[in-house]
Motif scaffolding. Structure first.
Motif, PDB file in Angstrom:
ATOM      1  N   MET A   1      40.761  77.943  23.276  1.00 52.96           N
ATOM      2  CA  MET A   1      39.841  78.373  22.200  1.00 52.96           C
ATOM      3  C   MET A   1      38.644  77.421  22.168  1.00 52.96           C
ATOM      4  SD  MET A   1      39.863  80.789  19.866  1.00 52.96           S
ATOM      5  CE  MET A   1      38.915  81.226  18.444  1.00 52.96           C
ATOM      6  N   LYS A   2      37.438  77.972  22.248  1.00 56.33           N
ATOM      7  CA  LYS A   2      36.239  77.131  22.279  1.00 56.33           C
ATOM      8  C   LYS A   2      35.825  76.728  20.868  1.00 56.33           C
ATOM      9  CE  LYS A   2      33.837  78.439  26.434  1.00 56.33           C
ATOM     10  NZ  LYS A   2      32.609  79.011  26.953  1.00 56.33           N
ATOM     11  N   SER A   3      35.280  75.511  20.774  1.00 62.25           N
ATOM     12  CA  SER A   3      34.786  75.083  19.476  1.00 62.25           C
ATOM     13  C   SER A   3      33.488  75.837  19.173  1.00 62.25           C
ATOM     14  CB  SER A   3      34.517  73.579  19.502  1.00 62.25           C
ATOM     15  OG  SER A   3      33.403  73.333  20.333  1.00 62.25           O
ATOM     16  N   ILE A   4      33.117  75.800  17.882  1.00 65.90           N
ATOM     17  CA  ILE A   4      31.876  76.497  17.485  1.00 65.90           C
ATOM     18  C   ILE A   4      30.698  75.852  18.211  1.00 65.90           C
ATOM     19  CG2 ILE A   4      30.321  76.940  15.527  1.00 65.90           C
ATOM     20  CD1 ILE A   4      32.905  77.248  13.838  1.00 65.90           C
ATOM     21  N   ALA A   5      30.732  74.502  18.333  1.00 67.56           N
ATOM     22  CA  ALA A   5      29.627  73.789  19.002  1.00 67.56           C
ATOM     23  C   ALA A   5      29.472  74.278  20.443  1.00 67.56           C
ATOM     24  CB  ALA A   5      29.893  72.285  18.966  1.00 67.56           C
ATOM     25  N   CYS A   6      30.609  74.456  21.154  1.00 68.08           N
ATOM     26  CA  CYS A   6      30.553  74.923  22.547  1.00 68.08           C
ATOM     27  C   CYS A   6      29.966  76.330  22.613  1.00 68.08           C
ATOM     28  CB  CYS A   6      31.939  74.927  23.180  1.00 68.08           C
ATOM     29  SG  CYS A   6      32.517  73.293  23.575  1.00 68.08           S
ATOM     30  N   ARG A   7      30.358  77.181  21.661  1.00 66.76           N
ATOM     31  CA  ARG A   7      29.842  78.569  21.655  1.00 66.76           C
ATOM     32  C   ARG A   7      28.330  78.568  21.430  1.00 66.76           C
ATOM     33  NH1 ARG A   7      33.783  82.678  20.651  1.00 66.76           N
ATOM     34  NH2 ARG A   7      35.846  81.757  20.671  1.00 66.76           N
ATOM     35  N   VAL A   8      27.879  77.683  20.522  1.00 65.91           N
ATOM     36  CA  VAL A   8      26.437  77.611  20.251  1.00 65.91           C
ATOM     37  C   VAL A   8      25.702  77.152  21.507  1.00 65.91           C
ATOM     38  CG1 VAL A   8      24.665  76.392  18.923  1.00 65.91           C
ATOM     39  CG2 VAL A   8      26.720  77.249  17.772  1.00 65.91           C
ATOM     40  N   ILE A   9      26.270  76.138  22.203  1.00 65.65           N
ATOM     41  CA  ILE A   9      25.631  75.630  23.432  1.00 65.65           C
ATOM     42  C   ILE A   9      25.588  76.738  24.492  1.00 65.65           C
ATOM     43  CG2 ILE A   9      25.921  74.008  25.378  1.00 65.65           C
ATOM     44  CD1 ILE A   9      26.989  72.005  23.175  1.00 65.65           C
ATOM     45  N   ASP A  10      26.697  77.479  24.636  1.00 66.10           N
ATOM     46  CA  ASP A  10      26.740  78.590  25.595  1.00 66.10           C
ATOM     47  C   ASP A  10      25.647  79.620  25.290  1.00 66.10           C
ATOM     48  OD1 ASP A  10      28.817  77.594  27.022  1.00 66.10           O
ATOM     49  OD2 ASP A  10      30.358  78.833  26.069  1.00 66.10           O
ATOM     50  N   TYR A  11      25.460  79.872  23.980  1.00 62.80           N
ATOM     51  CA  TYR A  11      24.483  80.882  23.570  1.00 62.80           C
ATOM     52  C   TYR A  11      23.063  80.400  23.868  1.00 62.80           C
ATOM     53  CZ  TYR A  11      21.785  84.007  20.626  1.00 62.80           C
ATOM     54  OH  TYR A  11      20.868  84.911  20.171  1.00 62.80           O
ATOM     55  N   ASP A  21      24.731  85.100  40.163  1.00 60.25           N
ATOM     56  CA  ASP A  21      23.700  85.002  39.130  1.00 60.25           C
ATOM     57  C   ASP A  21      24.087  85.671  37.808  1.00 60.25           C
ATOM     58  OD1 ASP A  21      21.375  83.636  38.719  1.00 60.25           O
ATOM     59  OD2 ASP A  21      20.083  85.373  39.028  1.00 60.25           O
ATOM     60  N   GLN A  22      25.357  86.050  37.696  1.00 61.08           N
ATOM     61  CA  GLN A  22      25.812  86.623  36.433  1.00 61.08           C
ATOM     62  C   GLN A  22      25.926  85.516  35.390  1.00 61.08           C
ATOM     63  OE1 GLN A  22      26.858  89.935  35.549  1.00 61.08           O
ATOM     64  NE2 GLN A  22      25.740  90.416  37.433  1.00 61.08           N
ATOM     65  N   GLU A  23      25.588  85.863  34.174  1.00 61.70           N
ATOM     66  CA  GLU A  23      25.726  84.906  33.081  1.00 61.70           C
ATOM     67  C   GLU A  23      27.209  84.671  32.839  1.00 61.70           C
ATOM     68  OE1 GLU A  23      23.076  85.960  29.976  1.00 61.70           O
ATOM     69  OE2 GLU A  23      24.138  84.707  28.527  1.00 61.70           O
ATOM     70  N   SER A  24      27.579  83.410  32.717  1.00 64.93           N
ATOM     71  CA  SER A  24      29.000  83.146  32.492  1.00 64.93           C
ATOM     72  C   SER A  24      29.153  82.290  31.244  1.00 64.93           C
ATOM     73  CB  SER A  24      29.612  82.454  33.720  1.00 64.93           C
ATOM     74  OG  SER A  24      29.732  81.085  33.515  1.00 64.93           O
ATOM     75  N   TYR A  25      30.194  82.579  30.491  1.00 64.16           N
ATOM     76  CA  TYR A  25      30.394  81.823  29.256  1.00 64.16           C
ATOM     77  C   TYR A  25      31.466  80.768  29.472  1.00 64.16           C
ATOM     78  CZ  TYR A  25      27.301  85.206  27.304  1.00 64.16           C
ATOM     79  OH  TYR A  25      26.179  85.963  27.068  1.00 64.16           O
ATOM     80  N   ARG A  26      31.332  80.032  30.549  1.00 62.72           N
ATOM     81  CA  ARG A  26      32.266  78.953  30.864  1.00 62.72           C
ATOM     82  C   ARG A  26      31.442  77.781  31.361  1.00 62.72           C
ATOM     83  NH1 ARG A  26      34.152  80.261  36.079  1.00 62.72           N
ATOM     84  NH2 ARG A  26      36.268  79.624  35.666  1.00 62.72           N
ATOM     85  N   PRO A  27      32.020  76.578  31.319  1.00 61.22           N
ATOM     86  CA  PRO A  27      31.233  75.402  31.716  1.00 61.22           C
ATOM     87  C   PRO A  27      30.975  75.323  33.220  1.00 61.22           C
ATOM     88  CG  PRO A  27      33.448  74.765  31.030  1.00 61.22           C
ATOM     89  CD  PRO A  27      33.332  76.233  30.793  1.00 61.22           C
ATOM     90  N   GLU A  28      31.740  76.073  34.031  1.00 66.99           N
ATOM     91  CA  GLU A  28      31.550  76.009  35.481  1.00 66.99           C
ATOM     92  C   GLU A  28      30.378  76.885  35.924  1.00 66.99           C
ATOM     93  OE1 GLU A  28      34.421  76.330  33.763  1.00 66.99           O
ATOM     94  OE2 GLU A  28      36.016  76.633  35.237  1.00 66.99           O
ATOM     95  N   ALA A  29      29.809  76.504  37.059  1.00 66.41           N
ATOM     96  CA  ALA A  29      28.660  77.240  37.587  1.00 66.41           C
ATOM     97  C   ALA A  29      29.072  78.253  38.652  1.00 66.41           C
ATOM     98  CB  ALA A  29      27.655  76.251  38.168  1.00 66.41           C
TER      99      ALA A  29
END
Ligand SMILES: [Zn+2]
Ligand SMILES: [Zn+2]
Length: 234
Positions: A1-11, A21-29
């Protein structure tokens, strides 16, 4: 479960897969689909990680016992890995060290616990030019994911590169060995210690063996090398 801070950074700063080149909602590239399409090196020589031996010891390792007890490479070095390495090392995208670490641990690889864990050193001139050592970054990322790799204050040692070696890829076996003779020195007491080495890519096996030899000469009990990828035989 991601923290709210991580979700905001992802956004605010979404990550994009370096391959599709797809947008990914994970820390890996690298997205999961592209990661799963990479060539896992699971049919390799157990001694030197040479790909494609059906898990048997390769002729080179049968001919001469390597200084490293085992080499384990997560993936075969192919154009996809070459592209990632190019972005990481030469375009200096240091965030890729976390991606590489997660990619390694996503395979069947389990890195052994050891008394001392070291990254393959770069010669200081090359490190200065690049600004970082990608193997050190990889070790740092791996140790965040696998705390057993974090250094213990009682066992401290360093491996140093005494001189810059020429590119190994097109050299003959004898040239490679000559290039690397005396290239590494060990600082600190490694007598009786088990050692794990972390490298980004294992090209010929000669560098790993030179490090293994230096550590064995300094009294290490066994040396294992783990890397992201290993090149197939030329
Ligand atoms: Zn992708
Ligand atoms: Zn082998």
């Amino acid at each position: 479960m991601k923290s709210i801070a991580c979700r905001v950074i992802d956004y605010l700063a979404p990550q994009f897969c370096i391959y599709c080149d797809q947008e990914s909602y994970r820390p890996e590239a690298v997205c999961e689909v592209c990661r799963d399409a990479l060539l896992v090196n699971d049919q390799a020589c157990p001694k030197c990680a040479l790909p494609g031996t059906d898990g048997r010891i390769c002729p080179n390792c049968l001919k001469a016992e390597p200084a490293l007890k085992t080499v384990t490479a997560a993936y075969e070095y192919d154009p996809a890995i070459a592209y990632l390495m190019h972005r990481w090392k030469y375009l200096k995208d240091r965030n890729l060290s976390l991606t590489a670490a997660k990619m390694m641990l996503n395979t069947e690889i389990r890195i052994k616990s050891a008394d001392i864990v070291l990254a393959t050193p770069l010669h200081w001139r090359r490190r200065l030019r690049r600004g970082f050592n990608q193997s050190e970054d990889l070790l740092l990322s791996l140790s965040r994911l696998q705390p057993s790799l974090q250094p213990t204050p009682t066992k401290v040692a360093q491996l140093k590169r005494r001189f810059a070696t020429k590119t190994q890829a097109h050299a003959s076996r004898r040239e490679r060995l000559n290039n690397l003779q005396g290239a590494f020195t060990v600082v600190g007491d490694v007598r009786g210690c088990s050692i794990v080495l972390i490298d980004d890519v294992c090209t010929t096996g000669a560098t790993g063996n030179a490090m293994g030899r230096a550590l064995q000469d300094a009294g290490a009990s066994e040396v294992h090398l783990y890397c992201l990828a290993r090149t197939p035989s030329p």
